[in-house]
Design an enzyme around this catalytic site. Structure first.
Site, mmCIF file in Angstrom:
data_model
loop_
_atom_site.group_PDB
_atom_site.id
_atom_site.type_symbol
_atom_site.label_atom_id
_atom_site.label_comp_id
_atom_site.label_asym_id
_atom_site.label_seq_id
_atom_site.Cartn_x
_atom_site.Cartn_y
_atom_site.Cartn_z
ATOM 1 N N LYS A 1 0.836 -1.219 0.000
ATOM 2 C CA LYS A 1 0.000 0.000 0.000
ATOM 3 C C LYS A 1 0.858 1.251 0.000
ATOM 4 C CE LYS A 1 0.737 1.222 4.541
ATOM 5 N NZ LYS A 1 1.414 2.439 4.992
ATOM 6 N N ASP B 1 -2.295 -1.774 10.226
ATOM 7 C CA ASP B 1 -2.445 -1.672 8.768
ATOM 8 C C ASP B 1 -3.040 -2.940 8.150
ATOM 9 O OD1 ASP B 1 -1.579 0.907 8.464
ATOM 10 O OD2 ASP B 1 0.502 0.364 7.998
HETATM 11 O O1 C5P Z 1 -0.495 -1.700 15.121
HETATM 12 P P1 C5P Z 1 0.954 -1.878 14.821
HETATM 13 O O2 C5P Z 1 1.539 -3.064 15.529
HETATM 14 O O3 C5P Z 1 1.258 -1.900 13.369
HETATM 15 O O4 C5P Z 1 1.673 -0.598 15.392
HETATM 16 C C1 C5P Z 1 3.063 -0.527 15.569
HETATM 17 C C2 C5P Z 1 3.390 0.638 16.472
HETATM 18 O O5 C5P Z 1 3.063 1.856 15.811
HETATM 19 C C3 C5P Z 1 2.578 0.683 17.742
HETATM 20 O O6 C5P Z 1 3.189 -0.055 18.750
HETATM 21 C C4 C5P Z 1 2.554 2.154 18.054
HETATM 22 O O7 C5P Z 1 3.785 2.540 18.632
HETATM 23 C C5 C5P Z 1 2.516 2.788 16.702
HETATM 24 N N1 C5P Z 1 1.136 3.150 16.261
HETATM 25 C C6 C5P Z 1 0.481 4.199 16.868
HETATM 26 N N2 C5P Z 1 -0.781 4.562 16.435
HETATM 27 C C7 C5P Z 1 -1.365 3.916 15.411
HETATM 28 C C8 C5P Z 1 -0.705 2.846 14.766
HETATM 29 C C9 C5P Z 1 0.560 2.490 15.205
HETATM 30 O O8 C5P Z 1 0.996 4.816 17.807
HETATM 31 N N3 C5P Z 1 -2.583 4.304 15.007
#
Ligand code: C5P
Length: 293
Positions: free
Chosen positions: A12, A140
């Site tokens: 993406k 994502d």
């Molecule tokens: O959800 P995911 O594991 O992909 O997110 C990785 C990191 O990115 C999270 O631990 C957080 O630190 C940050 N994040 C965030 N807010 C979001 C998505 C991700 O702070 N909406």
């Protein structure tokens, strides 16, 4: 259960990315226009009678093949949530999408595994259940389950599907540095963002099928918190893409990949060929429309 299925895990781009603030759950409130593109990993899922084990093989030796790999953890989550204990699942992952690039490479693998396993096991989960499972894998992942063109809000897991963007193509440049997502989210907490994307204008341009209007508005707030010399590198990649004919250029996600929007695939291919001496990791891709699950 015995069977095999193959899935494309489309990467993406964030046509726009805005961070609106920090949430009580520690995540950030996002507003982004997301677009899936044809640059993809190839996933083959094989199910055999067994004990509920998961295994992963990949063509990139530096990638983990245990629960640290999102494809592995998605498969495990699918089996656990449906209490499937009599089937082993093997995932063959051919990685083509650059890793740690802001292109949702790992997320799209997890989404493709969920989509593929759901189909292989006879669709036990409806679309919304599949999305819920996807959100447990990462922010994502739900987008990557269906892909297409979407306005994402909340943690990045609430969607409004948008009209498919007009015919065009992208060139994606991956600078050699990689970014740790949590680091950039931390960095953005410490600054007051002065320039933000015109998300409303971008959504309107998409509704109008106005490629110039879209290209003018591609924007990612994470660029502004990149430390030097990384920011400089991203600026250079954008300038090179524009010089090569892009209508607009931006970083995607937390980077480091940078994309340019081109009128069509031929224009994108020529730009890619012109820039490949400067940027070793460079790709041309088409937009991909929404997949029904
Ligand atoms: O959800 P995911 O594991 O992909 O997110 C990785 C990191 O990115 C999270 O631990 C957080 O630190 C940050 N994040 C965030 N807010 C979001 C998505 C991700 O702070 N909406």
């Amino acid at each position: 259960m015995n069977g095999r299925i193959t899935e494309k895990a489309y990467s993406k781009l964030n046509l726009s990315l805005d961070v609106l603030g920090k949430r009580d759950d520690g995540f950030h409130e996002m507003l982004m226009v997301m677009q899936s593109i044809s640059l993809s990993d190839d996933i083959a899922i094989t199910a055999r009678d067994g004990q509920g084990s998961v295994s992963v093989k990949t063509n990139r030796s530096f990638l983990p093949v245990n629960e640290k790999n999102l494809a592995f953890s998605a498969a495990k989550l699918f089996l656990d949530s449906l209490n499937i204990k009599d089937t082993d699942v093997h995932i063959d992952l051919k990685k083509n999408v650059p890793v740690c690039a802001g292109m949702g490479g790992g997320s799209s693998d997890a989404a493709a595994v969920l989509r593929g396993m759901n189909a292989l096991f006879g669709k036990p989960l409806g679309a919304s259940e599949l999305m819920e499972l996807a959100a447990k894998c990462g922010s994502d992942v739900p987008f990557c389950v269906t892909g297409g063109t979407m306005l994402a809000s909340g943690r990045g897991t609430d969607f409004k599907p948008l009209t498919a963007i007009p015919d065009c193509a992208f060139v994606v440049v991956k600078p050699s540095f990689s970014v740790r997502t949590p680091d950039l989210f931390r960095a953005i907490d410490d600054v007051k963002l002065r320039v933000r994307p015109d998300t409303e204008g971008l959504v309107a341009a998409i509704a109008d099928g106005d490629l110039m209007g879209i290209s003018r508005r591609v924007f990612d707030v994470f660029e502004s918190v990149l430390p030097q010399p990384r920011r400089e590198t991203v600026e250079r990649a954008k300038a090179d893409l524009i010089d090569a004919g892009a209508f607009g250029a931006s970083m995607t996600g937390t980077g480091s990949a940078v994309f340019g929007v081109f009128s069509d695939y031929d224009a994108a291919s020529s730009a890619k060929n012109a820039l490949r001496a400067t940027w070793k990791e460079i790709y041309a891709a088409r937009p991909v429309s929404r997949i029904d699950v």
